[in-house]
Design a protein around this motif. Structure first.
Motif, short mmCIF file in Angstrom:
data_model
loop_
_atom_site.label_atom_id
_atom_site.label_comp_id
_atom_site.label_asym_id
_atom_site.label_seq_id
_atom_site.Cartn_x
_atom_site.Cartn_y
_atom_site.Cartn_z
N GLU A 133 0.82 -1.22 0.00
CA GLU A 133 0.00 0.00 0.00
C GLU A 133 0.85 1.26 0.00
OE1 GLU A 133 -3.46 0.79 2.56
OE2 GLU A 133 -3.74 -1.39 2.55
N SER A 134 1.94 1.23 0.71
CA SER A 134 2.79 2.42 0.81
C SER A 134 3.44 2.78 -0.52
CB SER A 134 3.85 2.22 1.89
OG SER A 134 4.65 1.11 1.55
N GLU A 135 3.51 1.83 -1.47
CA GLU A 135 4.16 2.04 -2.76
C GLU A 135 3.18 2.18 -3.92
OE1 GLU A 135 7.52 2.35 -3.09
OE2 GLU A 135 7.69 2.16 -0.92
N GLU A 136 1.87 2.19 -3.65
CA GLU A 136 0.87 2.21 -4.71
C GLU A 136 0.99 3.44 -5.61
OE1 GLU A 136 -3.05 1.62 -3.13
OE2 GLU A 136 -2.70 -0.52 -2.81
N GLN A 137 1.15 4.62 -5.02
CA GLN A 137 1.24 5.83 -5.83
C GLN A 137 2.48 5.82 -6.71
OE1 GLN A 137 -1.19 8.17 -6.18
NE2 GLN A 137 0.08 8.94 -7.84
N TYR A 138 3.60 5.37 -6.15
CA TYR A 138 4.84 5.25 -6.92
C TYR A 138 4.66 4.28 -8.10
CZ TYR A 138 9.67 4.09 -8.05
OH TYR A 138 10.86 3.86 -8.71
N ALA A 139 4.04 3.13 -7.84
CA ALA A 139 3.80 2.14 -8.89
C ALA A 139 2.86 2.70 -9.95
CB ALA A 139 3.23 0.86 -8.29
N TYR A 140 1.83 3.40 -9.53
CA TYR A 140 0.88 4.01 -10.46
C TYR A 140 1.60 5.00 -11.38
CZ TYR A 140 -2.97 6.75 -12.31
OH TYR A 140 -3.83 7.40 -13.16
N ASP A 141 2.44 5.86 -10.80
CA ASP A 141 3.19 6.85 -11.60
C ASP A 141 4.12 6.16 -12.60
OD1 ASP A 141 1.96 8.89 -10.19
OD2 ASP A 141 3.63 9.18 -8.78
N LYS A 142 4.79 5.08 -12.17
CA LYS A 142 5.69 4.34 -13.05
C LYS A 142 4.91 3.70 -14.22
CE LYS A 142 9.97 3.89 -11.47
NZ LYS A 142 11.13 4.20 -12.25
N ILE A 143 3.77 3.08 -13.90
CA ILE A 143 2.96 2.44 -14.94
C ILE A 143 2.45 3.47 -15.93
CG2 ILE A 143 0.80 1.18 -15.37
CD1 ILE A 143 1.33 -0.30 -12.69
N GLU A 144 1.99 4.61 -15.40
CA GLU A 144 1.49 5.68 -16.27
C GLU A 144 2.59 6.18 -17.19
OE1 GLU A 144 -1.54 9.27 -15.43
OE2 GLU A 144 0.36 9.42 -14.34
N PHE A 145 3.81 6.34 -16.67
CA PHE A 145 4.95 6.78 -17.47
C PHE A 145 5.29 5.74 -18.55
CE2 PHE A 145 9.60 7.07 -18.10
CZ PHE A 145 9.65 8.34 -18.64
#
Length: 160
Positions: A133-145
């Protein structure tokens, strides 16, 4: 019924389970080629030379088969004689069967594609579910990029 030589050849090879282009004098091959010559002469507008050429033979070989071998086959080989006399019916039945088989294969292919898509979706869902959960935003940004990069590559390929 007008047909192509290749269709008659494929049918005869499937019916006899022999490669009729094979250069041999073995009786089953000679009989199968002779029946091919007979059916080609009867169901195409091709001349003797064209029919012979399709088997790598000389037109006189076709003549010999038509005049000597085919009458012998019709008299002594019931299976091939039946093929000659009922060719149109047997051929159309085999086409119906192959059409049914083709439709079955298309349906199976469609089903397998659907299952593969579900598998890929489940794989992606499982991967996303394993992100802390703590890394969800980071993963989302990476996937979007990554998606932006893939779309840019796709547009460059289309422009070429």
């Amino acid at each position: 019924m007008t047909m192509k030589l290749i269709d008659i050849q494929k049918f005869i090879e499937e019916f006899t389970e022999l490669d009729i282009t094979k250069k041999t004098r073995q009786r089953p091959y000679v009989y199968a080629r002779s029946i091919y010559f007979h059916l080609a002469r009867k169901h195409t507008f091709c001349g003797l030379e064209k029919i012979a050429e399709s088997m790598g033979a000389h037109h006189t070989n076709v003549l010999h088969c038509l005049n000597k071998v085919v009458p012998h086959i019709l008299k002594h080989d019931k299976k091939l004689a039946n093929l000659c006399t009922n060719f149109e019916q047997i051929y159309s039945d085999s086409l119906k069967n192959s059409t049914t088989k083709r439709q079955d294969l298309i349906a199976e292919n469609s089903k397998l594609k659907s299952e593969l898509l579900k598998y890929k979706q489940n794989r992606l869902i499982n991967l996303i579910g394993s992100i802390p959960e703590s890394e969800e935003q980071y993963a989302y940004d990476k996937i979007e990029f990554m998606i932006k990069i893939m779309n840019a590559r796709k547009s460059v390929k289309q422009d070429c």
